[in-house]
Design a protein around this motif. Structure first.
Motif, PDB file in Angstrom:
ATOM      1  N   CYS A 103       0.824  -1.206   0.000  1.00 14.12           N
ATOM      2  CA  CYS A 103       0.000   0.000   0.000  1.00 14.12           C
ATOM      3  C   CYS A 103       0.862   1.262   0.000  1.00 14.12           C
ATOM      4  O   CYS A 103       0.393   2.329  -0.371  1.00 14.12           O
ATOM      5  CB  CYS A 103      -0.980   0.001   1.163  1.00 14.12           C
ATOM      6  SG  CYS A 103      -0.233  -0.087   2.783  1.00 14.12           S
ATOM      7  N   LEU A 104       2.128   1.139   0.397  1.00 13.21           N
ATOM      8  CA  LEU A 104       3.056   2.273   0.393  1.00 13.21           C
ATOM      9  C   LEU A 104       4.434   1.768   0.001  1.00 13.21           C
ATOM     10  O   LEU A 104       4.886   0.738   0.510  1.00 13.21           O
ATOM     11  CB  LEU A 104       3.117   2.919   1.785  1.00 13.21           C
ATOM     12  CG  LEU A 104       4.154   4.018   1.996  1.00 13.21           C
ATOM     13  CD1 LEU A 104       3.824   5.252   1.155  1.00 13.21           C
ATOM     14  CD2 LEU A 104       4.256   4.378   3.471  1.00 13.21           C
ATOM     15  N   ILE A 105       5.088   2.483  -0.904  1.00 15.30           N
ATOM     16  CA  ILE A 105       6.457   2.168  -1.305  1.00 15.30           C
ATOM     17  C   ILE A 105       7.296   3.425  -1.145  1.00 15.30           C
ATOM     18  O   ILE A 105       6.862   4.525  -1.518  1.00 15.30           O
ATOM     19  CB  ILE A 105       6.519   1.653  -2.757  1.00 15.30           C
ATOM     20  CG1 ILE A 105       5.882   0.264  -2.844  1.00 15.30           C
ATOM     21  CG2 ILE A 105       7.954   1.632  -3.272  1.00 15.30           C
ATOM     22  CD1 ILE A 105       5.842  -0.321  -4.242  1.00 15.30           C
ATOM     23  N   VAL A 106       8.493   3.265  -0.595  1.00 13.76           N
ATOM     24  CA  VAL A 106       9.442   4.364  -0.430  1.00 13.76           C
ATOM     25  C   VAL A 106      10.709   4.022  -1.198  1.00 13.76           C
ATOM     26  O   VAL A 106      11.268   2.929  -1.036  1.00 13.76           O
ATOM     27  CB  VAL A 106       9.801   4.577   1.063  1.00 13.76           C
ATOM     28  CG1 VAL A 106      10.826   5.693   1.219  1.00 13.76           C
ATOM     29  CG2 VAL A 106       8.551   4.847   1.890  1.00 13.76           C
ATOM     30  N   GLU A 107      11.154   4.952  -2.028  1.00 17.93           N
ATOM     31  CA  GLU A 107      12.454   4.840  -2.694  1.00 17.93           C
ATOM     32  C   GLU A 107      13.294   6.032  -2.273  1.00 17.93           C
ATOM     33  O   GLU A 107      12.814   7.172  -2.260  1.00 17.93           O
ATOM     34  CB  GLU A 107      12.312   4.806  -4.219  1.00 17.93           C
ATOM     35  CG  GLU A 107      11.689   3.548  -4.760  1.00 17.93           C
ATOM     36  CD  GLU A 107      12.607   2.320  -4.767  1.00 17.93           C
ATOM     37  OE1 GLU A 107      13.679   2.355  -4.144  1.00 17.93           O
ATOM     38  OE2 GLU A 107      12.216   1.315  -5.395  1.00 17.93           O
ATOM     39  N   ILE A 108      14.540   5.760  -1.915  1.00 22.25           N
ATOM     40  CA  ILE A 108      15.480   6.800  -1.525  1.00 22.25           C
ATOM     41  C   ILE A 108      16.406   7.027  -2.715  1.00 22.25           C
ATOM     42  O   ILE A 108      17.098   6.107  -3.159  1.00 22.25           O
ATOM     43  CB  ILE A 108      16.241   6.397  -0.251  1.00 22.25           C
ATOM     44  CG1 ILE A 108      15.229   6.165   0.872  1.00 22.25           C
ATOM     45  CG2 ILE A 108      17.264   7.465   0.115  1.00 22.25           C
ATOM     46  CD1 ILE A 108      15.783   5.516   2.108  1.00 22.25           C
ATOM     47  N   LEU A 109      16.386   8.246  -3.226  1.00 24.03           N
ATOM     48  CA  LEU A 109      17.073   8.573  -4.465  1.00 24.03           C
ATOM     49  C   LEU A 109      18.556   8.865  -4.262  1.00 24.03           C
ATOM     50  O   LEU A 109      18.946   9.481  -3.279  1.00 24.03           O
ATOM     51  CB  LEU A 109      16.421   9.808  -5.100  1.00 24.03           C
ATOM     52  CG  LEU A 109      14.915   9.754  -5.316  1.00 24.03           C
ATOM     53  CD1 LEU A 109      14.417  11.102  -5.841  1.00 24.03           C
ATOM     54  CD2 LEU A 109      14.548   8.633  -6.253  1.00 24.03           C
ATOM     55  N   SER A 110      19.342   8.420  -5.227  1.00 24.60           N
ATOM     56  CA  SER A 110      20.752   8.773  -5.298  1.00 24.60           C
ATOM     57  C   SER A 110      21.068   9.040  -6.762  1.00 24.60           C
ATOM     58  O   SER A 110      20.218   8.830  -7.640  1.00 24.60           O
ATOM     59  CB  SER A 110      21.622   7.631  -4.766  1.00 24.60           C
ATOM     60  OG  SER A 110      21.508   6.504  -5.622  1.00 24.60           O
ATOM     61  N   ALA A 111      22.270   9.476  -7.048  1.00 22.10           N
ATOM     62  CA  ALA A 111      22.647   9.763  -8.437  1.00 22.10           C
ATOM     63  C   ALA A 111      22.466   8.542  -9.323  1.00 22.10           C
ATOM     64  O   ALA A 111      22.034   8.650 -10.466  1.00 22.10           O
ATOM     65  CB  ALA A 111      24.089  10.268  -8.493  1.00 22.10           C
ATOM     66  N   SER A 112      22.756   7.357  -8.796  1.00 18.85           N
ATOM     67  CA  SER A 112      22.701   6.143  -9.626  1.00 18.85           C
ATOM     68  C   SER A 112      21.288   5.574  -9.784  1.00 18.85           C
ATOM     69  O   SER A 112      21.045   4.789 -10.686  1.00 18.85           O
ATOM     70  CB  SER A 112      23.628   5.068  -9.064  1.00 18.85           C
ATOM     71  OG  SER A 112      23.179   4.642  -7.800  1.00 18.85           O
ATOM     72  N   THR A 113      20.334   5.965  -8.925  1.00 12.92           N
ATOM     73  CA  THR A 113      18.990   5.385  -8.989  1.00 12.92           C
ATOM     74  C   THR A 113      17.898   6.380  -9.365  1.00 12.92           C
ATOM     75  O   THR A 113      16.792   5.972  -9.702  1.00 12.92           O
ATOM     76  CB  THR A 113      18.590   4.758  -7.634  1.00 12.92           C
ATOM     77  OG1 THR A 113      18.482   5.791  -6.644  1.00 12.92           O
ATOM     78  CG2 THR A 113      19.590   3.699  -7.206  1.00 12.92           C
ATOM     79  N   ARG A 114      18.201   7.662  -9.285  1.00 13.56           N
ATOM     80  CA  ARG A 114      17.187   8.709  -9.445  1.00 13.56           C
ATOM     81  C   ARG A 114      16.354   8.559 -10.724  1.00 13.56           C
ATOM     82  O   ARG A 114      15.130   8.549 -10.681  1.00 13.56           O
ATOM     83  CB  ARG A 114      17.862  10.080  -9.431  1.00 13.56           C
ATOM     84  CG  ARG A 114      16.918  11.247  -9.592  1.00 13.56           C
ATOM     85  CD  ARG A 114      17.659  12.581  -9.559  1.00 13.56           C
ATOM     86  NE  ARG A 114      18.657  12.636  -8.528  1.00 13.56           N
ATOM     87  CZ  ARG A 114      18.421  12.889  -7.241  1.00 13.56           C
ATOM     88  NH1 ARG A 114      17.183  13.111  -6.851  1.00 13.56           N
ATOM     89  NH2 ARG A 114      19.394  12.910  -6.363  1.00 13.56           N
ATOM     90  N   ALA A 115      16.982   8.446 -11.868  1.00  9.06           N
ATOM     91  CA  ALA A 115      16.262   8.418 -13.140  1.00  9.06           C
ATOM     92  C   ALA A 115      15.296   7.233 -13.217  1.00  9.06           C
ATOM     93  O   ALA A 115      14.151   7.378 -13.641  1.00  9.06           O
ATOM     94  CB  ALA A 115      17.238   8.391 -14.309  1.00  9.06           C
ATOM     95  N   VAL A 116      15.741   6.064 -12.782  1.00 11.76           N
ATOM     96  CA  VAL A 116      14.894   4.864 -12.836  1.00 11.76           C
ATOM     97  C   VAL A 116      13.765   4.955 -11.809  1.00 11.76           C
ATOM     98  O   VAL A 116      12.608   4.641 -12.119  1.00 11.76           O
ATOM     99  CB  VAL A 116      15.741   3.598 -12.623  1.00 11.76           C
ATOM    100  CG1 VAL A 116      14.865   2.364 -12.462  1.00 11.76           C
ATOM    101  CG2 VAL A 116      16.697   3.411 -13.792  1.00 11.76           C
ATOM    102  N   LYS A 121      10.238   2.864 -12.540  1.00  9.22           N
ATOM    103  CA  LYS A 121       9.673   2.257 -11.336  1.00  9.22           C
ATOM    104  C   LYS A 121       8.401   2.976 -10.900  1.00  9.22           C
ATOM    105  O   LYS A 121       7.423   2.332 -10.509  1.00  9.22           O
ATOM    106  CB  LYS A 121      10.695   2.244 -10.192  1.00  9.22           C
ATOM    107  CG  LYS A 121      11.747   1.177 -10.341  1.00  9.22           C
ATOM    108  CD  LYS A 121      12.610   1.124  -9.100  1.00  9.22           C
ATOM    109  CE  LYS A 121      13.657   0.044  -9.198  1.00  9.22           C
ATOM    110  NZ  LYS A 121      14.477  -0.019  -7.975  1.00  9.22           N
ATOM    111  N   ALA A 122       8.402   4.301 -10.972  1.00 10.09           N
ATOM    112  CA  ALA A 122       7.201   5.049 -10.593  1.00 10.09           C
ATOM    113  C   ALA A 122       6.015   4.602 -11.436  1.00 10.09           C
ATOM    114  O   ALA A 122       4.926   4.348 -10.913  1.00 10.09           O
ATOM    115  CB  ALA A 122       7.435   6.551 -10.746  1.00 10.09           C
ATOM    116  N   SER A 123       6.223   4.475 -12.714  1.00  8.05           N
ATOM    117  CA  SER A 123       5.156   4.031 -13.614  1.00  8.05           C
ATOM    118  C   SER A 123       4.710   2.612 -13.290  1.00  8.05           C
ATOM    119  O   SER A 123       3.511   2.317 -13.236  1.00  8.05           O
ATOM    120  CB  SER A 123       5.638   4.112 -15.065  1.00  8.05           C
ATOM    121  OG  SER A 123       4.684   3.577 -15.937  1.00  8.05           O
TER     122      SER A 123
END
Length: 185
Positions: A103-116, A121-123
Motif C-alpha cells: 500500500c506504500l512504497i518508499v524509494e530513496i534517491l541517489s545519483a545512480s537510482t534517481r532516473a529509474v 519504477k514510478a510508472s
C-alpha cells in the motif's frame, strides 16, 4: 538499477536463483540487475523513516519491510521484481517471498537510482491496484515528493513535501525533519 547481468533468465529461474551473496538483484524483462550499495545518508534516511513506520505497525495488521522484500509488478503481461527501500503492506498477498499488494512504497534517491526511480519504477508501481502512495526521498539534498492515489482510480496527485506528509495505510504523519534527522543535509 545498475547494468544488467549478461545472461538472461526466466522469471522462474530468477525466483529460484540466490545470486552472489554480496549483492541484491532485481528482475526486469528477463535481465537481472545488481543493486548498488547504499551510502551512509541513504541508510540513515531509511532507518529514520522505519523508526516512524514501526510503531504504526505494532498491532500486526500491517508490516513495514526494508530493502530485501521483493515486490512484483506487471507491465505488458510480464512480471518485474523490484526491491524498494521500504514497503508497507496491509492485507498481505504474499506469493512465496514476493509481495504483490503493497500500500506504500518508499524509494530513496541517489545519483545512480534517481532516473529509474522517478520514471520506470514510478510508472510500474502505480500499476499496483493496492498502492496508495509512493514516497521519493532524496539522499543528496533535502527534497521529498509524495505521489498519492486519488480515490480508487488511476489518477495520481504529486505533493512536494515541505514540512510533513500524512501517509496512507498506517494513518501516520512523517515529517521532513524526522526523515533527515542526524543526516547532515
Amino acid at each position: 538499477m545498475t547494468e544488467p547481468a549478461f545472461r538472461t533468465m526466466t522469471e522462474e529461474e530468477y525466483l529460484r536463483w540466490d545470486g552472489p551473496r554480496e549483492g541484491k538483484w532485481e528482475f526486469v524483462d528477463g535481465f537481472v540487475y545488481a543493486q548498488a550499495g547504499a551510502s551512509r545518508p541513504h541508510n540513515q534516511i531509511a532507518s529514520n523513516i522505519q523508526r516512524v513506520l514501526l510503531p504504526a505497525t505494532a498491532d500486526g495488521r500491517c508490516w513495514s519491510y526494508t530493502s530485501d522484500q521483493k515486490v512484483c509488478v506487471y507491465r505488458d503481461g510480464c512480471s518485474r521484481y523490484y526491491l524498494p527501500d521500504l514497503v508497507v503492506v496491509c492485507d498481505s498477498n504474499l506469493a512465496g517471498d514476493v509481495e504483490t499488494t503493497p500500500c506504500l512504497i518508499v524509494e530513496i534517491l541517489s545519483a545512480s537510482t534517481r532516473a529509474v526511480d522517478e520514471s520506470f519504477k514510478a510508472s510500474d508501481y502505480r500499476r499496483l491496484d493496492s498502492l496508495q502512495g509512493y514516497l521519493l526521498v532524496d539522499s543528496e539534498a533535502r527534497s521529498v515528493e509524495f505521489h498519492r492515489r486519488v480515490g480508487t482510480g488511476t489518477e495520481w496527485q504529486l505533493e512536494v513535501v515541505d514540512t510533513s506528509v500524512d501517509l496512507p495505510c498506517l494513518s501516520v504523519s512523517l515529517s521532513v525533519d524526522d526523515i533527515y534527522r542526524h543526516v547532515g543535509l
